[in-house]
Design a protein around this motif. Sequence first.
Motif, mmCIF file in Angstrom:
data_model
loop_
_atom_site.group_PDB
_atom_site.id
_atom_site.type_symbol
_atom_site.label_atom_id
_atom_site.label_comp_id
_atom_site.label_asym_id
_atom_site.label_seq_id
_atom_site.Cartn_x
_atom_site.Cartn_y
_atom_site.Cartn_z
ATOM 1 N N ARG A 19 0.840 -1.200 0.000
ATOM 2 C CA ARG A 19 0.000 0.000 0.000
ATOM 3 C C ARG A 19 0.871 1.245 0.000
ATOM 4 N N LYS A 20 1.965 1.224 0.789
ATOM 5 C CA LYS A 20 2.834 2.405 0.865
ATOM 6 C C LYS A 20 3.445 2.682 -0.510
ATOM 7 N N ASP A 21 3.876 1.614 -1.218
ATOM 8 C CA ASP A 21 4.438 1.828 -2.557
ATOM 9 C C ASP A 21 3.372 2.285 -3.543
ATOM 10 N N GLU A 77 6.336 17.298 5.390
ATOM 11 C CA GLU A 77 5.323 16.500 6.087
ATOM 12 C C GLU A 77 5.631 15.006 5.997
ATOM 13 N N GLY A 78 5.194 14.269 7.001
ATOM 14 C CA GLY A 78 5.400 12.822 7.031
ATOM 15 C C GLY A 78 4.754 12.151 5.837
ATOM 16 N N MET A 79 5.507 11.301 5.151
ATOM 17 C CA MET A 79 4.945 10.618 3.986
ATOM 18 C C MET A 79 5.207 9.129 3.951
ATOM 19 N N THR A 80 6.473 8.748 4.181
ATOM 20 C CA THR A 80 6.704 7.368 3.790
ATOM 21 C C THR A 80 7.727 6.620 4.626
ATOM 22 N N GLY A 107 6.813 8.811 7.376
ATOM 23 C CA GLY A 107 5.450 8.323 7.195
ATOM 24 C C GLY A 107 5.066 7.399 8.335
ATOM 25 N N SER A 108 3.827 6.976 8.315
ATOM 26 C CA SER A 108 3.330 6.073 9.358
ATOM 27 C C SER A 108 4.319 4.932 9.601
ATOM 28 N N GLN A 109 4.670 4.714 10.869
ATOM 29 C CA GLN A 109 5.674 3.691 11.201
ATOM 30 C C GLN A 109 5.059 2.326 11.479
ATOM 31 N N SER A 136 8.243 11.591 14.348
ATOM 32 C CA SER A 136 7.767 10.223 14.274
ATOM 33 C C SER A 136 6.295 10.240 13.845
ATOM 34 N N ASN A 137 5.731 9.100 13.388
ATOM 35 C CA ASN A 137 4.353 9.159 12.870
ATOM 36 C C ASN A 137 3.581 7.856 13.128
ATOM 37 N N ILE A 138 2.390 8.040 13.645
ATOM 38 C CA ILE A 138 1.545 6.882 13.938
ATOM 39 C C ILE A 138 0.093 7.282 13.680
ATOM 40 N N VAL A 203 -0.729 16.675 16.600
ATOM 41 C CA VAL A 203 -1.805 15.941 15.939
ATOM 42 C C VAL A 203 -2.020 16.570 14.576
ATOM 43 N N LYS A 204 -2.010 15.725 13.551
ATOM 44 C CA LYS A 204 -2.146 16.242 12.194
ATOM 45 C C LYS A 204 -3.283 15.575 11.445
ATOM 46 N N GLU A 205 -3.916 16.339 10.564
ATOM 47 C CA GLU A 205 -4.840 15.741 9.610
ATOM 48 C C GLU A 205 -3.996 15.312 8.399
ATOM 49 N N GLY A 233 -4.895 20.532 -1.488
ATOM 50 C CA GLY A 233 -3.694 19.904 -2.055
ATOM 51 C C GLY A 233 -3.963 18.447 -2.340
ATOM 52 N N THR A 234 -3.072 17.575 -1.864
ATOM 53 C CA THR A 234 -3.246 16.139 -2.089
ATOM 54 C C THR A 234 -4.570 15.681 -1.474
ATOM 55 N N SER A 235 -5.373 15.008 -2.304
ATOM 56 C CA SER A 235 -6.659 14.491 -1.818
ATOM 57 C C SER A 235 -6.532 12.985 -1.610
ATOM 58 N N GLY A 285 -1.210 21.278 3.598
ATOM 59 C CA GLY A 285 -2.316 20.887 2.734
ATOM 60 C C GLY A 285 -2.371 21.848 1.562
ATOM 61 N N GLY A 286 -1.720 21.502 0.457
ATOM 62 C CA GLY A 286 -1.784 22.314 -0.753
ATOM 63 C C GLY A 286 -0.868 23.520 -0.789
ATOM 64 N N LEU A 287 0.057 23.635 0.157
ATOM 65 C CA LEU A 287 1.026 24.742 0.067
ATOM 66 C C LEU A 287 1.988 24.427 -1.074
ATOM 67 N N ARG A 288 2.134 25.373 -1.988
ATOM 68 C CA ARG A 288 2.920 25.081 -3.181
ATOM 69 C C ARG A 288 3.950 26.139 -3.521
ATOM 70 N N SER A 289 4.064 27.185 -2.731
ATOM 71 C CA SER A 289 5.016 28.254 -3.047
ATOM 72 C C SER A 289 5.461 28.965 -1.775
HETATM 73 C C1 LIG Z 1 2.764 9.709 -0.699
HETATM 74 C C2 LIG Z 1 2.193 10.296 0.555
HETATM 75 C C3 LIG Z 1 2.130 9.518 1.702
HETATM 76 C C4 LIG Z 1 1.629 10.040 2.896
HETATM 77 N N1 LIG Z 1 1.642 9.269 4.020
HETATM 78 C C5 LIG Z 1 1.344 9.843 5.214
HETATM 79 C C6 LIG Z 1 1.557 9.131 6.429
HETATM 80 O O1 LIG Z 1 1.992 7.980 6.438
HETATM 81 N N2 LIG Z 1 1.250 9.766 7.600
HETATM 82 C C7 LIG Z 1 0.763 11.051 7.609
HETATM 83 O O2 LIG Z 1 0.560 11.604 8.685
HETATM 84 N N3 LIG Z 1 0.521 11.722 6.473
HETATM 85 C C8 LIG Z 1 0.818 11.164 5.293
HETATM 86 N N4 LIG Z 1 0.638 11.882 4.130
HETATM 87 C C9 LIG Z 1 -0.092 13.169 4.178
HETATM 88 C C10 LIG Z 1 0.808 14.373 4.219
HETATM 89 O O3 LIG Z 1 1.565 14.380 5.404
HETATM 90 C C11 LIG Z 1 0.034 15.705 4.089
HETATM 91 O O4 LIG Z 1 -0.758 15.891 5.240
HETATM 92 C C12 LIG Z 1 -0.885 15.766 2.876
HETATM 93 O O5 LIG Z 1 -0.298 15.099 1.771
HETATM 94 C C13 LIG Z 1 -1.210 17.194 2.453
HETATM 95 O O6 LIG Z 1 -0.068 17.904 2.027
HETATM 96 P P1 LIG Z 1 0.261 18.221 0.472
HETATM 97 O O7 LIG Z 1 -0.964 18.803 -0.129
HETATM 98 O O8 LIG Z 1 1.422 19.174 0.523
HETATM 99 O O9 LIG Z 1 0.631 16.905 -0.170
HETATM 100 C C14 LIG Z 1 1.146 11.379 2.924
HETATM 101 C C15 LIG Z 1 1.219 12.161 1.751
HETATM 102 C C16 LIG Z 1 1.727 11.652 0.589
HETATM 103 C C17 LIG Z 1 1.785 12.522 -0.635
#
Ligand SMILES: Cc1cc2nc3c(=O)[nH]c(=O)nc-3n(C[C@H](O)[C@H](O)[C@H](O)COP(=O)(O)O)c2cc1C
Length: 380
Positions: A19-21, A77-80, A107-109, A136-138, A203-205, A233-235, A285-289
């Motif tokens: 799923r992560k990949d 932001e935490g991703m992977t 990203g989520s550990q 760290s992320n959970i 705490v993050k959304e 931003g990313t949905s 969330g959607g910051l791009r510049s």
């Molecule tokens: C590939 C990817 C994986 C993500 N995985 C996590 C995660 O594991 N834990 C988490 O808190 N957020 C995760 N996020 C969410 C981001 O931390 C962020 O809240 C969200 O993408 C909005 O930011 P953006 O619009 O700049 O992408 C992930 C985002 C991306 C793009």
Amino acid sequence: MLERELLGNKERVNRIKNRKDEHIIICLEKDVEARKVTTGFEDVFLIHRALPEINLHNVKTETTFLNHRFSAPIIIEGMTGGTKRAMEINAVIAQVVEELGLGMGVGSQRAALENPQLEETYRIVRRKAPNSFIVSNIGGPQISMKYDIKKIKRAIEMVDADALAIHLNPLQEAIQPEGETIYAGIIDKIEKIVNSIDVPVIVKETGAGISAEVAKMLEKAGVACIDVAGTGGTSWAAVEYYRAIKSNDEFSRDLGLELWDWGIPTAVSLVEVAQSVSLPIIASGGLRSGLDVAKSIALGASLAGLARPILISASKGYDETKKTLCKLINQLRNVMFLVGADSIEKLKNTPLVILGRTADWLRTRGFKLEVYARRGESTV
Ligand SMILES: Cc1cc2nc3c(=O)[nH]c(=O)nc-3n(C[C@H](O)[C@H](O)[C@H](O)COP(=O)(O)O)c2cc1C
């Protein structure tokens, strides 16, 4: 039935890894940004100062966040984590973050907590960034269902984290066919964690935003910081939509499509939280510049966070990632010059106006917008 009840541990770990990949590939190859809803930053105008009375080369972007010095108010932001590809991405981001004096989350550990062999895919971050602010992320559902304090401490130790992020992703879990929609009682778990660990809890959304009501619950629970991660931003509805197409899951596909733009736009969420609690805030969330970063700080954020744009850069390598972040900092410095703010403290107090749909939303919810316009010397 829940995924954990249906599957053995090995198979479950494999699924989490895949799923992560899949998330990385979809976020790199598909259009997963919000479509009809925007962050709301286009409704926010910083007031231009034709007499900045400062020199561009004297503009300083340094700031302190949770007792840690940042060269600019920017966090990745935490991703992977959890896979080979994720490890490569984490390594690139960590190297650049260390060189530029910024911060980052992993990203989520969950994958490594269930299979310790995957720990290195996260640990690499601390090895490459020994002095940086690492988070760290959970996940909320995991703390709700199974992770005790021992596991949470393991996640923190894994990356020698400066803070723990607990992510809330009810939208994504609702759309994922294997989603864990166990959210009752999470606020009590958050409070317990806050009182049991030595690092601050953020705490993050994850792209649907935090409301004033939720922010107040989190402040009461004792969290140290809120990361709004709003809509625009990313949905995650979009990401799960693409996964559902691949797996021929009509219900998830249609739900993902319907809720593609669900959530609270980032600028709205930021003002809601800033005017409701007195905690440090990360705007994301959607910051791009760099202009988005500047607007975030002026609206009350301590740091600005970016995820997907940095994932895209990191997939291209070190040079591209460094260029993206240097550009961002350069844009921020120039915007600070144009509003006459030679420090982040001054940027926090620069006058601005909020118009359009963002203003309508906030006024309807009872927030006061005149305070921003009347700041400082611009009062007429
Ligand atoms: C590939 C990817 C994986 C993500 N995985 C996590 C995660 O594991 N834990 C988490 O808190 N957020 C995760 N996020 C969410 C981001 O931390 C962020 O809240 C969200 O993408 C909005 O930011 P953006 O619009 O700049 O992408 C992930 C985002 C991306 C793009």
